[in-house]
Design an enzyme around this catalytic site. Sequence first.
Site: not given
Length: 457
Positions: A173, A355
Amino acid sequence: MTDRPPPDPSGPYPPGFVWGASTSAYQIEGAAAEDGRGASIWDVRCRTRGGVVNGDTGDVACDHYHRMPEDVALMTGLGIDAYRFSVSWPRVVPRGKGAVNEAGLDFYDRLIDRLLESGIEPWLCLYHWDLPQSLQDLGGWAARDCAGWYADYAALCARRYGDRVKRWITFNEFSVFTLFGYAIPWAAPGIVDRAQHLRAIHHVNLAHGAGVDVLRDLVPGASIGAIHNRQAVIPETDTPENRAAASLLDEHWNLAFCDPQILGHYPPQTAEAIEPHVQPGDMARIARPVDWFGLNHYGPIFAKADPARIWGYGWGDAPPDSPTHGVGWAIFPDAFRDELLTIQHRYRLPIVVTENGCGSPNGGVDGVGPDGAVHDPHRIAYLTIYNAAMRDAMARGADVRGYFVWSLLDNFEWGSGYGQRFGIVHVDFQTLARTPKDSARWYADLIRTAKAYSVGV
Ligand code: FCB
């Protein structure tokens, strides 16, 4: 081309589809001051007033550093194929560069060996936000040298673990830790500065490119990906100001890393602003071929104009009637399906969902009940509809190769501390006892059924 209806999303999963669970080092390991680990920017953030709810820290977290064998046994119980974890840079190189820490390196040797003995494939992420504080003191990601320090650290891990680890992730991320670390101060190092934010974006991209090169050189047969959080950015209400806010946030959140890394250019507004920090040859250094696209996704973002923030945008609210997780994030499975299709068409890489999961407030619905069990029907409902949305996207042409639930364990949820639980296994943060929740059984059943079905047809 004729418009044909999409194939049946309830058909079998593709052969080799990978089922997994994800965690990250700072969120679970604890043992923050043991065996020579150096300080990370999150250790400092936790000690900064207002940095983390309740002043919680990752000092103990889930104590995974000491309970690793028990946690791998939990994974075996789930029947997962793969476990995605991150290496703590300050545990293996306490000051970020220079001397390495044998005891820290050994911990990941033991973890990797235990996983392989248990038939679980290690997926190693090199960076999940815990930069060594000593490097922050030298400027952190705002310093161009940080890309080189990262490449040296990547080489150390590649040489040490590359004989056994074939699945590598450069970063988790990119946009979250750069935006919240350098522009909206919700994460370490909590700086608010446009130029530093732009430099951080560019230097992290350079580090990614350098990391891919190092891994290709040093790990024969490596399968390399990067993990991007991508979420539709929707104006909170449809005004020109909110539309402009959403458009810039969309660049910073969704495009500023995927586009240069895969397409070789920055999106338009960012390209103009970042130009002073780009040197000749940089775009080629960044756009190194990867093998797959890692997607983290929870729900869409609502943006609004916010002149008090340095980029003029801020976080808006979901429409009042939207269903939300306990964390307040909107539940919107169609946005997940659409995101998978957008990625497929824009980047043309196999996708792994690295995720996806559902949070709930501590002390709320996720507690151990009088029957000793943890009933979390809200999480099962969320995972069911998000898995259905993924299947729908696959039926429409998204080449999804795997799914990792966030998270194996309740853990240290960054700025929310221990106030939010995302685990399919409950952790009692007093006793550190682990209790699989109902969702853990649900996930194990899903995996078993999916595998039986793919084999049976
Ligand atoms: C993601 C992070 C992960 C966790 C989940 C809930 O943004 O990658 O560490 O905090 O959100």
